[in-house]
Design a protein around this motif. Structure first.
Motif, mmCIF file in Angstrom:
data_model
loop_
_atom_site.group_PDB
_atom_site.id
_atom_site.type_symbol
_atom_site.label_atom_id
_atom_site.label_comp_id
_atom_site.label_asym_id
_atom_site.label_seq_id
_atom_site.Cartn_x
_atom_site.Cartn_y
_atom_site.Cartn_z
ATOM 1 N N PRO A 298 20.166 12.290 21.813
ATOM 2 C CA PRO A 298 20.067 12.569 23.251
ATOM 3 C C PRO A 298 18.953 13.584 23.547
ATOM 4 O O PRO A 298 18.700 14.502 22.763
ATOM 5 C CB PRO A 298 21.435 13.152 23.604
ATOM 6 N N THR A 299 18.299 13.390 24.676
ATOM 7 C CA THR A 299 17.176 14.238 25.073
ATOM 8 C C THR A 299 17.560 15.717 25.088
ATOM 9 O O THR A 299 16.789 16.563 24.616
ATOM 10 C CB THR A 299 16.663 13.813 26.466
ATOM 11 N N LEU A 300 18.722 16.027 25.609
ATOM 12 C CA LEU A 300 19.161 17.423 25.702
ATOM 13 C C LEU A 300 19.210 18.079 24.323
ATOM 14 O O LEU A 300 18.772 19.219 24.147
ATOM 15 C CB LEU A 300 20.536 17.491 26.380
ATOM 16 N N ILE A 301 19.679 17.346 23.326
ATOM 17 C CA ILE A 301 19.817 17.913 21.978
ATOM 18 C C ILE A 301 18.458 18.157 21.341
ATOM 19 O O ILE A 301 18.206 19.214 20.782
ATOM 20 C CB ILE A 301 20.708 17.011 21.094
ATOM 21 N N TRP A 302 17.532 17.177 21.399
ATOM 22 C CA TRP A 302 16.240 17.413 20.753
ATOM 23 C C TRP A 302 15.443 18.476 21.487
ATOM 24 O O TRP A 302 14.684 19.215 20.872
ATOM 25 C CB TRP A 302 15.448 16.145 20.501
ATOM 26 N N LYS A 303 15.631 18.587 22.808
ATOM 27 C CA LYS A 303 14.941 19.671 23.536
ATOM 28 C C LYS A 303 15.509 21.028 23.113
ATOM 29 O O LYS A 303 14.768 21.999 22.983
ATOM 30 C CB LYS A 303 15.069 19.480 25.042
ATOM 31 N N LEU A 304 16.812 21.089 22.883
ATOM 32 C CA LEU A 304 17.440 22.325 22.416
ATOM 33 C C LEU A 304 16.942 22.664 21.007
ATOM 34 O O LEU A 304 16.610 23.827 20.720
ATOM 35 C CB LEU A 304 18.962 22.182 22.427
ATOM 36 N N LEU A 305 16.865 21.657 20.134
ATOM 37 C CA LEU A 305 16.349 21.876 18.781
ATOM 38 C C LEU A 305 14.904 22.381 18.825
ATOM 39 O O LEU A 305 14.527 23.268 18.058
ATOM 40 C CB LEU A 305 16.421 20.589 17.959
#
Length: 176
Positions: free
Chosen positions: A2-9
């Motif tokens: 999900p976009t939210l997770i890779w942006k957080l990473l």
């Protein structure tokens, strides 16, 4: 992912995003070094014939733009070369006569392999071109019409129309 997770990473600089950032840093440094070497050679008057030197001569852009363009060429070329080599190997393995002739030329002429020696291997070059003709890396090519025109067959095209060209079919037309 999900976009939210890779942006957080990416924001936390962990996991795959950390590895990607490190790989990009290494690529940027290597490409910047290549650009610097080519620029210095051009300033010294050394005659170079590479894509990068031609691009530097023709466009007066900054190093960051050159670096990004070079990386784009490398990434795009990787899949294209992999596709071409895969088809070339498959085609030559299915045609023992061609494979034998290529290997014979390599054995007779070159004991120590140097990539520059490939220029003299006309049969190998022809076999690569033939595999590109039969199995092009881009089997379909799309063009968008920007102004009114008439095609060679007499059809009229108007702005906004799309034309699909099958390079794969073109390579198999006996009259081409």
């Amino acid at each position: 992912m999900p976009t939210l997770i890779w942006k957080l990473l990416r924001w936390l600089n962990v996991g795959r995003e950390k590895k990607l950032a490190k790989a990009r840093e290494i690529a940027d440094l290597n490409i910047a070094n290549c650009i610097s070497v080519v620029r210095q050679e051009l300033l010294r008057g050394v005659e170079t014939h590479g894509l990068l030197s031609s691009y530097i001569r023709l466009s007066k852009t900054d190093d960051e733009f050159l670096r990004d363009t070079t990386l784009n060429f490398l990434v795009a070329g990787r899949d294209t070369i992999a596709s071409v080599l895969s088809w070339f190997i498959w085609l030559t393995s299915r045609t023992p006569r061609v494979e034998a002739k290529i290997l014979e030329k390599l054995r007779l002429k070159y004991w120590v392999f140097d990539p520059n020696d490939l220029r003299g291997l006309v049969y190998l070059h022809a076999a690569c071109c033939e595999s590109l003709r039969l199995y092009p890396p881009l089997p379909m090519n799309r063009k968008v019409v920007i102004k009114n025109d008439v095609l060679p067959d007499g059809n009229c095209v108007r702005p906004g129309m799309q034309i699909l060209v099958s390079t794969c079919a073109l390579g198999r037309m006996p009259w081409m």
